[in-house]
Structure formats: C-alpha cells, structure tokens
Enzyme design. Structure first.
Site, PDB file in Angstrom:
ATOM      1  CB  CYS A   2      -0.870   0.035   1.240  1.00 62.21           C
ATOM      2  SG  CYS A   2      -1.748  -1.508   1.528  1.00 62.21           S
ATOM      3  NE  ARG A  27       4.090   1.697  -2.155  1.00 62.75           N
ATOM      4  CZ  ARG A  27       5.369   1.404  -1.978  1.00 62.75           C
ATOM      5  NH1 ARG A  27       6.271   2.012  -2.691  1.00 62.75           N
ATOM      6  NH2 ARG A  27       5.732   0.539  -1.080  1.00 62.75           N
ATOM      7  CD1 TRP A  72      -4.544  -4.746  -5.163  1.00 63.64           C
ATOM      8  CD2 TRP A  72      -3.668  -6.271  -3.789  1.00 63.64           C
ATOM      9  NE1 TRP A  72      -4.801  -5.990  -5.695  1.00 63.64           N
ATOM     10  CE2 TRP A  72      -4.281  -6.947  -4.865  1.00 63.64           C
ATOM     11  CE3 TRP A  72      -3.066  -7.032  -2.793  1.00 63.64           C
ATOM     12  CZ2 TRP A  72      -4.294  -8.334  -4.984  1.00 63.64           C
ATOM     13  CZ3 TRP A  72      -3.077  -8.416  -2.912  1.00 63.64           C
ATOM     14  CH2 TRP A  72      -3.682  -9.055  -3.993  1.00 63.64           C
ATOM     15  CG  ASN A  98       2.728  -1.228   3.177  1.00 63.63           C
ATOM     16  OD1 ASN A  98       2.161  -2.239   2.784  1.00 63.63           O
ATOM     17  ND2 ASN A  98       3.839  -0.765   2.632  1.00 63.63           N
ATOM     18  N   GLY A  99       1.324  -3.653   5.416  1.00 63.35           N
ATOM     19  CA  GLY A  99       1.899  -4.876   5.982  1.00 63.35           C
ATOM     20  C   GLY A  99       0.814  -5.819   6.447  1.00 63.35           C
ATOM     21  CD  GLU A 484      13.069 -17.727 -16.945  1.00 67.73           C
ATOM     22  OE1 GLU A 484      12.167 -18.029 -17.729  1.00 67.73           O
ATOM     23  OE2 GLU A 484      13.373 -16.544 -16.702  1.00 67.73           O
ATOM     24  CE  LYS A 488      15.129 -14.204 -18.726  1.00 61.68           C
ATOM     25  NZ  LYS A 488      13.863 -14.632 -18.365  1.00 61.68           N
ATOM     26  CD  GLU A 491      13.328 -13.201 -22.367  1.00 63.26           C
ATOM     27  OE1 GLU A 491      12.213 -12.687 -22.273  1.00 63.26           O
ATOM     28  OE2 GLU A 491      14.015 -13.515 -21.359  1.00 63.26           O
ATOM     29  CG  HIS A 507      12.408 -39.256 -27.498  1.00 65.36           C
ATOM     30  ND1 HIS A 507      12.212 -40.544 -27.931  1.00 65.36           N
ATOM     31  CD2 HIS A 507      12.423 -39.312 -26.143  1.00 65.36           C
ATOM     32  CE1 HIS A 507      12.092 -41.346 -26.878  1.00 65.36           C
ATOM     33  NE2 HIS A 507      12.217 -40.618 -25.784  1.00 65.36           N
ATOM     34  CE  LYS A 606       9.693  -6.382 -16.926  1.00 66.08           C
ATOM     35  NZ  LYS A 606      10.446  -7.642 -16.844  1.00 66.08           N
TER      36      LYS A 606
HETATM   37  C1  G6P Z   1       6.949 -10.495 -21.959  1.00 65.87           C
HETATM   38  C2  G6P Z   1       8.183 -10.227 -21.129  1.00 65.87           C
HETATM   39  C3  G6P Z   1       8.569 -11.479 -20.344  1.00 65.87           C
HETATM   40  C4  G6P Z   1       7.406 -11.944 -19.503  1.00 65.87           C
HETATM   41  C5  G6P Z   1       6.136 -12.124 -20.346  1.00 65.87           C
HETATM   42  C6  G6P Z   1       4.923 -12.320 -19.480  1.00 65.87           C
HETATM   43  O1  G6P Z   1       7.235 -11.427 -22.916  1.00 65.87           O
HETATM   44  O2  G6P Z   1       9.244  -9.847 -21.940  1.00 65.87           O
HETATM   45  O3  G6P Z   1       9.685 -11.200 -19.503  1.00 65.87           O
HETATM   46  O4  G6P Z   1       7.738 -13.153 -18.885  1.00 65.87           O
HETATM   47  O5  G6P Z   1       5.889 -10.971 -21.139  1.00 65.87           O
HETATM   48  O6  G6P Z   1       4.717 -11.135 -18.766  1.00 65.87           O
HETATM   49  P1  G6P Z   1       3.984 -11.032 -17.393  1.00 65.87           P
HETATM   50  O7  G6P Z   1       4.087  -9.590 -17.034  1.00 65.87           O
HETATM   51  O8  G6P Z   1       2.571 -11.450 -17.626  1.00 65.87           O
HETATM   52  O9  G6P Z   1       4.671 -11.924 -16.429  1.00 65.87           O
END
Ligand code: G6P
Length: 611
Positions: A2, A27, A72, A98-99, A484, A488, A491, A507, A606
C-alpha cells in the site's frame, strides 16, 4: 504494498496528501483514505481510486496535519469500511498501515474482551484499538510511548502512520518490514512509503530502518530505536536523475535486478514465513484457503517466464499439496473451450499484471465460473484488480525486459502457497514442512553466496560467447529452470537455445550434439541425480560440452563436467531458486560480450498488452 503519505507543516495537508496518493497509486488502488487534524479528527475514505476519494473531499476539509493511504486488500475485501485510515473507538486516533499483522486474531479477541468494538475485516484495525487500549490504561503516556509499548505485542510486518486529536502537533510513524521515509522540508515534514511522493517538496530524505519509530513535527523529527534510544540518522539527498537512482550504480537494470534477488526473495517471504513456528501466513489467500483446500484441480495460466514459473507450480503442487494441476499458455487457453468443473481454481501468474492474453484467460475462467487468484508483481495492475484474491511478489519494479527477480519471486510465492496448502490439507508431515520452511528462510543468503561468485560464471560466458546454439537440460523441478535458462539466453543474446527434459533429448535434440554444442545441465535435484548422470554420459559420448549446475555436495556430476558451477545444498523443491541464478548471469554476460542491448532486447516488450 500500500502507499502511505503524511504531511505536517503550513500547507493544506489535504492537497499534499492527495497528490502523494496519486503518485503512489501504482502501489494499490482498490481504496483510499485520508485523516486530517483540525480541532478534531476528520476521516474520509472509500473504495476505489484516489479520484473517488478526491470527489468526497471539499475545501472545507482543512488542516495542516494529515495522513493518507492507498490500499490493495490483503485482509478484508476492498470496501469503504475496510479502507484505511482506521480509527479508535474514541474517534480520536487514526492510523494507516502497510503490511500484515499476523497475530491479529488473538489480539482482536483480547481487545474485544476488554470492550473495544471492531467494524472491519482487516488486520489493521487491531493496531489502532491496541494503541487506544494502551493509552486508556496509561493516560500519562505520550502518544509515541504508548505506540512503542504496543508495538511489542504486534507480530508481522508494518509501516504505520498515526495521528491523535489530543496530540495535534505530531505524526508517529514506525516500520518493520515495510518501507517508510521522512521527507525533511523547511518548516514542514512529510512521511511516505515511496520517495516519489515526497520528491516534489524536498530532496532530503531519511530512511527509517527496521524497528524504528519516529516522531514527526513541523520543524523536527526524532527517530528512536525499539529500545527508545534516540538515533542520529543520515539525511540522504534524492538525486535528480530517476533512471540513475533506479540503476543503483549497475550498468544495466537486468544486472541490478539479478543482484537484488536476495532482498526481493526476502521481501516475498517477509511477514509470511515463520520458521520458528513452522507456519506460513498468506493474507491475500486467507479468505479462500478453504476453497483451495477442497479443490480437486488447479489450472495455472501465464505467458513467457511466468509460464515457466507456472510449470514449476504444477510439479510443486502435485508433489507437496497432492492436487492435480494443469498448466496453460494463456494465449491458448483463451481461445479454447476449456472445461471448468465446479470447484476448479485458476491461478494466473504475471509480473506486470497487464499481459493481454493472461488477462483474457482470467476473464474466460471467470466467465466459466472458476475462482481466479493472482500471483502478480505490479500492485494495482489489471490482473491484480480482477482476480478474486491473490499474492503479490513484492519484488519491486522490474525494468529489464528479461524477467529475473520476478521469476524467483513467483517461484517463492508458489512454494509458500504449496507448502501452506499441504499443511492445511494435512498431507505433509510436520517434520517435512518444517524442513522446507527452514530451508526457504536460508535461500536469500544462499542466493547471495552465488552472486558473490558471479565472476566464475563470467569466465564460462567468455568461452561460449559466440556459440551458435545452446541446449539446456533438466529433470523434475530443474526442467522449468532449463526452459527459463534457454529463454534468458535467447531473449537477450539472440543465440538459439532450447530447454528440454533431459531424457526427452534422446528423441531429437541429441542429433544436434557435437563438439561445438554447449549443453547446460541443471543437476540440482537429488531424486533424479542417477538419471541425470546417465544423460550427461550420453552427451559426453557425443563430445558435447557439459556446463553443469549442481549442489556443492554432488562430486559425481562435478567430475563428469567440463565446466561446473556449484550451488549451495537445499531441498529439491527449492533448488530452482538457486539453480536459475547462474543461468541468469550466464545469459547476461554472454549478451554483454556480444554487445547486445541487454535491457531492451530487439523485438521484445516488457508488458505485452496486445494479443
Ligand atoms: C513479456 C516479457 C517477459 C514476460 C512475459 C509475461 O514477454 O518480456 O519477460 O515473462 O511478457 O509477462 P507477465 O508480465 O505477464 O509476467
């Protein structure tokens, strides 16, 4: 997460507080409220955004002392009554929080038996009633002394700002687990949970540390530690370039975010994990825990890195909580006609909380009658608002496009949920849950110990910078990590990389292996070690270059590998939190060596808000 703001000075507190609330609205904005002191206490609060609050306030709401809050919801649904500030029965004290107060139930019972009345479903309300009861019993005390005394009875995380009509020259603040800072002005003072809310009025801030309490007056502030000893605090200057501050001296946001992980994982655990008692408290799911315990099936929908966390969640929930799980790409789920049975629960995972496909999957699941819960980083995002309940990551803003700290935050939260569910369902031995909880508490320092050896990963990256392909192999909990790790690298360095279940390699991908192919083997789970050893032998027999990530105790894998990076020993279910770190670093150093734009890789975004 919050937002908290407070003002004392010569300006109308109403204006400063409302402006600050708007700045901090990211927030959380399911409700907002303000308390002003002006010959008495005047509280205005409501469900909805700050705009809704603003429309309830008029120019007659005057006063030079005020506190405000954006919320929130954790405990108690977002509605007018549950909004902050909460007030004492006397109507003289108001506070924003907040907490999470973990022992709010027992405190509430005690205070009710003393005659104090409660009106909301929040944990926060016990704090204001507790402060009131201490003052009622000790009327000779100052407000700060009463608060200090009462804080000793509160377990959990908090950032509090408190005003009292009988002490109109001060605001009391205290923090444990939630950020709070003092904005030091000339003849005025501000307090806030976020520097963005005070930056307009001053560039001098004092950050409160854990357990500290401060008495804020118009011309002074006094900071006390938990033993009531006055502290001399450093006054920090807020630098002008926001971007510079955010990078914190790192060359890239991604590297900064990788190195933040000991802290962000701690933040995900704070107020939730209690190793002493062997318990987990998830305020955001407390109202739906019964539903979760009784569900026969969980569906998890997500995209990108969040989908990899979801896959880990499948393994984890089945392993620990004995619940059947299906993992869905949100983009597929939304265009299918998925069968949702009564009692099914859908989790959506998203860092940004704004990914269009994930949002659509959420809506589809709701349309079909499922309860939908969120695992989200960005507070107040669409997904956070539209889900019925949820758990925030508390990882802070993630700016690097390649997700790092959000992934470990998601894995941490999934682990908390799975262990908590297993405990609630009675399907885990106490000894096992205690072991996992204790091991989880050690993860942040273990991550730090990996980061302290980042140079070793850089050396490996230097050798493979121009490899055209990479293969990543893992089994069990390490398989989502292999996916993952490969993502990385793809990307940010634009190297083709594939993550595969280690046995599945036979396979197809095995045909690609020759003496040019780096094969990153994540051999981090003990229960699959023998099988991983066989897979390593298969790669070696074809002259593949083994780079292994394994526990420091795993001599066998170390000896079989051309390059090895060890991670501290932990429980199998927690190993992704450690094994993913060297893979993040590997992709980072390779991309930097190749001169790629690490923070803004080509063609990516992003937050993907289109389908
Ligand atoms: C984009 C970003 C990724 C992320 C994905 C899902 O592709 O570049 O880094 O994992 O979206 O995004 P989200 O915000 O839903 O986790």
């Amino acid at each position: 997460m919050c937002g908290i703001i407070g003002y004392i000075g010569n300006k109308q507190a109403r204006d400063v507080v409302l402006k600050g609330l708007k700045r901090m609205e990211y927030r959380g904005y399911d409700s907002a409220g303000i308390a002003l002191l002006n010959g008495g206490l005047h509280v205005t609060k409501c469900k909805g955004k700050v705009k809704a609050l603003e429309s309830l306030i008029d120019s007659k709401d005057e006063g030079f002392v005020g506190i405000g809050h954006t919320r929130w919801a954790t405990h108690g649904e977002p509605n007018d009554v549950n909004s902050h500030p909460h007030t004492s029965n006397s109507g003289k004290i108001a506070l924003v929080h907040n907490g999470i107060i973990e022992n709010f139930n027992s405190l509430k019972q005690k205070l009710e038996s003393e005659g104090y009345s409660f009106y909301s479903d929040t944990d926060t309300e016990v704090a204001v009633k507790l402060f009131e009861s201490v003052l009622d019993k000790n009327p000779e005390l100052s407000l700060e002394k009463a608060v200090q005394l009462a804080l000793g009875q509160i377990n959990g995380a908090y950032g509090f700002a408190i005003v009292h009509a009988d002490f109109p020259d001060r605001i009391i603040v205290s923090r444990k687990g939630s950020p709070l800072l003092i904005g030091v002005g000339d003849g005025e003072m501000l307090i806030a949970s976020d520097a963005s809310a005070v930056a307009e009025y001053t560039d001098k801030v004092v950050y409160l540390d854990e357990g500290e309490l401060a008495v804020i007056q118009k011309d002074s502030y006094q900071v006390l530690d938990s033993n009531d000893v006055e502290l001399t605090k450093e006054v920090h200057e807020l630098a002008v370039s926001l971007e510079e501050i955010e990078k914190g001296g790192f060359p890239h946001f991604m590297l900064k975010e990788i190195f933040e992980q000991p802290k962000t994982i701690s933040d995900s655990l704070r107020g939730r994990l209690n190793p002493d008692l062997g318990t987990i408290t998830l305020g955001g799911l407390s109202n739906v825990m019964d539903k979760l315990v009784n569900t026969k099936r969980i569906i998890i929908a997500a995209c990108g890195t969040s989908w990899h966390s979801a896959l880990f969640g499948e393994y984890l929930f089945e392993w620990l909580a004995k619940i059947s799980v299906e993992v869905e790409y949100a983009s597929e789920f939304r265009y299918r006609d998925p069968l949702i049975n009564e009692g099914d629960v859908v989790f959506v995972i998203s860092q940004s909380g704004e990914t269009a496909d994930t949002l659509a999957a959420l809506r589809k699941a709701k349309e079909k009658g499922a309860s939908v819960y969120g695992i989200v980083n960005v507070v107040g995002s669409s997904i956070a608002r539209e889900t019925d309940a949820g758990v925030y990551l508390h990882a802070g803003p993630e700016i690097g496009v390649a997700s790092t700290k959000a992934f470990t935050g998601q894995v941490t939260v999934l682990t908390l949920i799975a262990v908590s569910l297993a405990i609630h369902k009675g399907v885990i031995e106490k000894a096992e849950s205690d072991r996992i909880i204790n091991a989880l508490a050690r993860i942040p320092s273990q991550v730090q110990s990996i980061l302290d050896r980042s140079e070793q990963i850089k050396n490996i990256a230097d050798l493979f910078t121009y490899a055209p392909n990479f293969l990543y192999l893992g089994r069990s909990f390490s398989f989502p990590v292999a996916l993952e790790g490969a993502l990385k690298l793809k990307e940010i360095s634009y190297i083709h990389a594939e993550g595969y279940p280690a046995a599945e390699m036979k396979h197809g991908p095995i045909a690609l292996i020759d003496d040019m192919m780096p094969v990153v083997v994540i051999a981090a789970t003990k229960h699959t070690n023998d099988k991983m050893v066989s897979n390593i032998e298969e790669v070696k027999a074809r002259k593949g270059r083994i780079i292994s990530i394994t526990s420091e105790k795993n001599q066998e894998v170390k000896e079989l590998s051309e390059f090895n990076f060890t991670i501290p020993d932990t429980e199998d279910v927690l190993s992704p939190l450690l094994s993913v770190i060297p893979l993040q670093l590997l992709s980072y150093y390779v991309a930097v060596n190749r001169g790629a734009n690490v923070d803004q890789p080509r063609n990516l975004a992003k937050s993907v808000t289109v389908e």
